[in-house]
Design a protein around this motif. Structure first.
Motif, mmCIF file in Angstrom:
data_model
loop_
_atom_site.group_PDB
_atom_site.id
_atom_site.type_symbol
_atom_site.label_atom_id
_atom_site.label_comp_id
_atom_site.label_asym_id
_atom_site.label_seq_id
_atom_site.Cartn_x
_atom_site.Cartn_y
_atom_site.Cartn_z
ATOM 1 N N VAL A 217 56.947 -4.990 78.443
ATOM 2 C CA VAL A 217 55.828 -5.066 77.459
ATOM 3 C C VAL A 217 56.015 -6.588 76.574
ATOM 4 C CG1 VAL A 217 54.783 -4.149 75.479
ATOM 5 C CG2 VAL A 217 55.431 -2.768 77.319
ATOM 6 N N ALA A 218 57.086 -6.707 75.787
ATOM 7 C CA ALA A 218 57.477 -7.911 74.998
ATOM 8 C C ALA A 218 57.232 -9.103 75.628
ATOM 9 C CB ALA A 218 58.740 -7.678 74.229
ATOM 10 N N GLY A 219 57.909 -9.159 77.059
ATOM 11 C CA GLY A 219 57.479 -10.454 77.766
ATOM 12 C C GLY A 219 56.231 -10.844 78.023
ATOM 13 N N VAL A 220 55.702 -9.699 78.860
ATOM 14 C CA VAL A 220 54.186 -10.098 79.342
ATOM 15 C C VAL A 220 53.340 -10.522 78.043
ATOM 16 C CG1 VAL A 220 52.209 -9.287 80.172
ATOM 17 C CG2 VAL A 220 54.532 -8.581 81.401
ATOM 18 N N GLY A 221 53.505 -9.600 76.841
ATOM 19 C CA GLY A 221 52.724 -10.096 75.553
ATOM 20 C C GLY A 221 53.032 -11.354 75.053
ATOM 21 N N LEU A 222 54.444 -11.776 75.061
ATOM 22 C CA LEU A 222 54.708 -13.105 74.797
ATOM 23 C C LEU A 222 54.087 -14.009 75.608
ATOM 24 C CD1 LEU A 222 58.336 -12.587 73.438
ATOM 25 C CD2 LEU A 222 56.219 -13.417 72.162
ATOM 26 N N LEU B 52 58.163 -8.652 66.503
ATOM 27 C CA LEU B 52 56.649 -9.060 66.899
ATOM 28 C C LEU B 52 55.692 -8.558 66.553
ATOM 29 C CD1 LEU B 52 57.977 -8.948 70.978
ATOM 30 C CD2 LEU B 52 58.263 -10.969 69.250
ATOM 31 N N ASP B 53 54.788 -9.483 66.106
ATOM 32 C CA ASP B 53 53.568 -8.972 65.659
ATOM 33 C C ASP B 53 52.477 -9.046 66.796
ATOM 34 O OD1 ASP B 53 54.683 -8.438 63.199
ATOM 35 O OD2 ASP B 53 53.551 -10.313 62.108
ATOM 36 N N PRO B 54 51.846 -7.822 66.818
ATOM 37 C CA PRO B 54 50.597 -8.072 67.645
ATOM 38 C C PRO B 54 49.382 -9.036 67.296
ATOM 39 C CG PRO B 54 50.293 -6.190 66.655
ATOM 40 C CD PRO B 54 51.682 -6.673 66.105
ATOM 41 N N THR B 55 49.088 -9.877 68.248
ATOM 42 C CA THR B 55 47.897 -10.831 67.742
ATOM 43 C C THR B 55 46.799 -10.651 68.613
ATOM 44 O OG1 THR B 55 48.884 -12.637 69.002
ATOM 45 C CG2 THR B 55 49.390 -12.457 66.489
ATOM 46 N N GLY B 56 47.139 -10.291 69.978
ATOM 47 C CA GLY B 56 45.929 -10.052 70.651
ATOM 48 C C GLY B 56 45.270 -8.994 70.728
ATOM 49 N N PRO B 57 44.313 -8.475 71.763
ATOM 50 C CA PRO B 57 43.291 -7.652 71.437
ATOM 51 C C PRO B 57 43.940 -6.241 71.427
ATOM 52 C CG PRO B 57 42.579 -8.925 73.240
ATOM 53 C CD PRO B 57 43.784 -9.163 72.643
ATOM 54 N N THR B 58 43.767 -5.133 70.531
ATOM 55 C CA THR B 58 44.190 -4.146 70.337
ATOM 56 C C THR B 58 44.175 -3.284 71.401
ATOM 57 O OG1 THR B 58 43.797 -3.967 67.904
ATOM 58 C CG2 THR B 58 44.198 -1.969 68.908
#
Length: 314
Positions: A114-119, A256-262
């Motif tokens: 999850v973290a890798g794909v999101g980053l 990690l802070d979420p910056t993409g679409p919720t």
């Protein structure tokens, strides 16, 4: 005996049969589940009041109500269900430790995915590193272990098993499928009151409940879902700084802070409320099936449908 007396006897027998399973010498499934729910609610309230009254600080003030719920679950299983504790999936048999280790590894791997794909996609940003203290990290790990044990013991060990047994009349497949859905649904609803909860988060937690349930029904042991549950939460919060089911964590290796679409990240609730979390659940379920097949547990464990009742050997 008069006709009225015989009528009363038949009525009594029917009422008794509705609540008591004479063949198994215990209450029927709905009654057992109701008693279990009441006992667990009472133990949760009592544990919370004791923790507050004693002025226990975290993590012990948080863990005590969980321990109370776990204890109530075991008592209900022993006294009301009249089953052996091993029948909840607490089986010290060959393979349980390997299941636990595999579950722990899988939970970390999924959150790393999850973290890798999101980053890589730019949906998370690194806000900080090495947040919090070592003592804080130990405290939160203690809480995560307690959560993983008591939630799995109730949702899978007690609830799923009882529902599966209660649906045996409909056939094994329907019984197991219905029990998976019921336990996952309750699991989702129990998190619906968490901070930032939404329909998306409840559906995501429900999907996670199905994922955890699959590991249980294929192995017949709680060690695999307990391992996944503990490391999923620990990696989510303490490794990557995500919220865990809406609850913020004060320690993190990488925050990690979420910056993409919720819709994708889950926002302030955490990955379970987003498509990234759902994707991890799908991957995790496939990995669970592969692990069970590798271990030789390719089908539903038949012990889930046949209660191991104590009185049979008394």
């Amino acid at each position: 005996m008069s006709q009225r007396g015989r009528l009363y006897d038949r009525l009594f027998d029917r009422l008794r049969s509705a609540v008591w399973n004479a063949a198994e010498r215990r209450p029927r499934t709905p009654i057992r589940l109701l008693v279990g729910l009441l006992a667990i609610v009472f133990s949760l309230v009592a544990g919370t009041l004791v923790a507050v009254g004693a002025g226990l600080s975290s993590p012990w003030g948080t863990v005590l109500p969980m321990v109370a719920v776990a204890g109530a679950t075991l008592v209900v299983a022993h006294v009301v269900d009249r089953r052996r504790i091993a029948d909840l999936g607490l089986r010290r048999e060959r393979g349980w430790l390997a299941d636990l280790v595999a579950g722990l590894a899988l939970g970390v791997a999924l959150q790393t995915l999850v973290a890798g794909v999101g980053l890589a996609a730019g949906w998370f940003r690194v806000a900080d590193t090495l947040v919090g203290t070592a003592a804080g990290a130990v405290s939160i790990l203690v809480v995560f272990v307690a959560v993983g044990v008591y939630e799995e013991l109730f949702a899978r060990g007690l609830l799923l098993v009882n529902v599966a047994e209660g649906l045996r009349f409909a056939g094994d497949r329907v019984a197991v499928g219905g029990a998976l859905l019921a336990s996952a649904g309750v699991f989702g609803v129990l998190h619906a009151g968490n901070p930032g909860a939404s329909l998306a988060s409840t559906l995501g937690i429900t999907a996670a409940g199905l994922f955890l349930g699959v590991g249980f029904v294929l192995t017949g042991r709680l060690s695999f879902p307990v391992g996944v549950h503990i490391s999923w939460n620990a990696a989510q919060g303490a490794l990557y700084g995500f919220s865990v089911s809406g609850l913020g964590i004060d320690v993190a290796l990488v925050d990690l802070d979420p910056t993409g679409p919720t819709l994708l990240t889950g926002g302030s609730f955490g990955p379970e409320a987003g498509l990234l979390g759902f994707g991890a659940v799908v991957v995790g379920t496939a990995a669970t099936v592969a692990w069970a097949r590798y271990r030789g547990d390719g089908g539903v464990d038949p012990r889930l449908l046949v209660p191991d009742l104590r009185w049979r050997e008394e």
